[in-house]
Design a protein around this motif. Structure first.
Motif, PDB file in Angstrom:
ATOM      1  N   SER A  18      40.087  22.968  29.486  1.00 40.03           N
ATOM      2  CA  SER A  18      40.517  21.543  30.171  1.00 40.03           C
ATOM      3  C   SER A  18      41.807  21.758  31.201  1.00 40.03           C
ATOM      4  CB  SER A  18      40.976  20.583  29.068  1.00 40.03           C
ATOM      5  OG  SER A  18      42.199  21.299  28.146  1.00 40.03           O
ATOM      6  N   PHE A  19      42.637  22.664  30.827  1.00 37.52           N
ATOM      7  CA  PHE A  19      43.536  22.938  31.642  1.00 37.52           C
ATOM      8  C   PHE A  19      42.898  23.705  33.026  1.00 37.52           C
ATOM      9  CE2 PHE A  19      47.299  25.498  33.195  1.00 37.52           C
ATOM     10  CZ  PHE A  19      48.248  24.534  33.232  1.00 37.52           C
ATOM     11  N   PHE A  20      41.972  24.555  32.723  1.00 36.98           N
ATOM     12  CA  PHE A  20      41.193  25.281  34.039  1.00 36.98           C
ATOM     13  C   PHE A  20      40.567  24.230  34.921  1.00 36.98           C
ATOM     14  CE2 PHE A  20      37.515  26.924  36.374  1.00 36.98           C
ATOM     15  CZ  PHE A  20      38.222  27.747  37.155  1.00 36.98           C
ATOM     16  N   LEU A  31      40.158  28.837  44.466  1.00 37.06           N
ATOM     17  CA  LEU A  31      41.552  29.341  44.445  1.00 37.06           C
ATOM     18  C   LEU A  31      42.113  29.120  42.941  1.00 37.06           C
ATOM     19  CD1 LEU A  31      43.237  26.969  47.138  1.00 37.06           C
ATOM     20  CD2 LEU A  31      42.885  29.608  47.118  1.00 37.06           C
ATOM     21  N   ALA A  32      41.483  28.614  41.871  1.00 38.16           N
ATOM     22  CA  ALA A  32      41.837  28.755  40.726  1.00 38.16           C
ATOM     23  C   ALA A  32      41.355  30.140  40.017  1.00 38.16           C
ATOM     24  CB  ALA A  32      41.050  27.388  39.982  1.00 38.16           C
ATOM     25  N   ILE A  37      42.473  35.916  38.362  1.00 41.35           N
ATOM     26  CA  ILE A  37      42.561  37.293  38.836  1.00 41.35           C
ATOM     27  C   ILE A  37      43.818  37.832  39.217  1.00 41.35           C
ATOM     28  CG2 ILE A  37      41.328  39.010  40.358  1.00 41.35           C
ATOM     29  CD1 ILE A  37      38.952  36.934  40.079  1.00 41.35           C
ATOM     30  N   ALA A  38      44.535  36.909  40.100  1.00 43.87           N
ATOM     31  CA  ALA A  38      45.908  37.503  40.718  1.00 43.87           C
ATOM     32  C   ALA A  38      46.828  37.648  39.630  1.00 43.87           C
ATOM     33  CB  ALA A  38      46.215  36.643  41.919  1.00 43.87           C
ATOM     34  N   THR A  39      46.860  36.999  38.694  1.00 45.42           N
ATOM     35  CA  THR A  39      47.931  36.664  37.683  1.00 45.42           C
ATOM     36  C   THR A  39      47.624  37.969  36.744  1.00 45.42           C
ATOM     37  OG1 THR A  39      46.535  35.177  36.349  1.00 45.42           O
ATOM     38  CG2 THR A  39      48.504  34.504  37.735  1.00 45.42           C
ATOM     39  N   SER A  40      46.173  38.270  36.596  1.00 45.41           N
ATOM     40  CA  SER A  40      45.893  39.479  35.693  1.00 45.41           C
ATOM     41  C   SER A  40      46.280  40.572  36.145  1.00 45.41           C
ATOM     42  CB  SER A  40      44.705  39.508  35.259  1.00 45.41           C
ATOM     43  OG  SER A  40      44.006  38.288  34.645  1.00 45.41           O
ATOM     44  N   ILE A  41      46.159  40.992  37.496  1.00 44.99           N
ATOM     45  CA  ILE A  41      46.436  42.016  38.388  1.00 44.99           C
ATOM     46  C   ILE A  41      48.008  42.230  38.211  1.00 44.99           C
ATOM     47  CG2 ILE A  41      46.646  43.343  40.677  1.00 44.99           C
ATOM     48  CD1 ILE A  41      43.776  42.074  40.756  1.00 44.99           C
ATOM     49  N   LEU A  42      48.723  41.213  38.744  1.00 46.78           N
ATOM     50  CA  LEU A  42      50.179  41.229  38.816  1.00 46.78           C
ATOM     51  C   LEU A  42      50.733  41.499  37.536  1.00 46.78           C
ATOM     52  CD1 LEU A  42      52.833  40.602  40.680  1.00 46.78           C
ATOM     53  CD2 LEU A  42      52.585  38.162  39.775  1.00 46.78           C
TER      54      LEU A  42
END
Length: 145
Positions: A18-20, A31-32, A37-42
């Motif tokens: 639901s948040f996604f 973009l979501a 993916i970006a938060t995982s890599i960062l």
């Protein structure tokens, strides 16, 4: 007990989805997905950096014959944070990012150390013995089968 685990899993999945959907509705699905993916890599990069820093502090404390219990607890919180960042979803990414904050890690360390009386006994290679703390426990030897 298994039913409770399934209920928790489905509640987590419902909240995460639901948040996604809300985030994807406001910024777009593409973009979501890139954000997840970006938060995982960062997050993995930050964990690697902080983990190496924490490892060097542990090595210094062990070399100075000090107890590295705080750094060990911080390492566990970094490991847990990394696990949360690897799980796809914005809620777990937020929890993982919160665990990366040094003030939160210090609070967790103070909370855990206050609850459990960790004791460590360290011996030096010289003739004098330094006792920092003591680990108490029980063990049982089991014969090989």
């Amino acid at each position: 007990m298994r039913v409770f685990g399934f209920i928790i899993f489905f509640i987590y999945a419902y909240l995460e989805l639901s948040f996604f959907i809300k985030v994807a509705d406001s910024i777009g699905v593409f973009l979501a997905l890139i954000g997840i993916i970006a938060t995982s890599i960062l997050g993995l990069f930050l964990i690697k950096k902080q983990g190496l820093k924490n490892l060097s502090i542990m090595q210094q404390k062990i070399a100075n014959q000090q107890s590295p219990k705080n750094e060990i607890i911080k390492s566990v919180s970094l490991l847990f944070s990394g696990f949360l960042l690897l799980i796809p979803g914005f809620l777990t990414d937020m929890l993982g990012a919160i665990l990366l904050i040094p003030r939160v890690q210090e609070y967790i360390v103070r909370f855990i150390v206050g609850k459990f009386p960790f004791k460590v006994r360290s011996f030096s290679s010289s003739s004098n013995v330094q006792i920092n703390d003591v680990i108490e426990g029980e063990f049982e030897r089991k014969a090989d089968e």
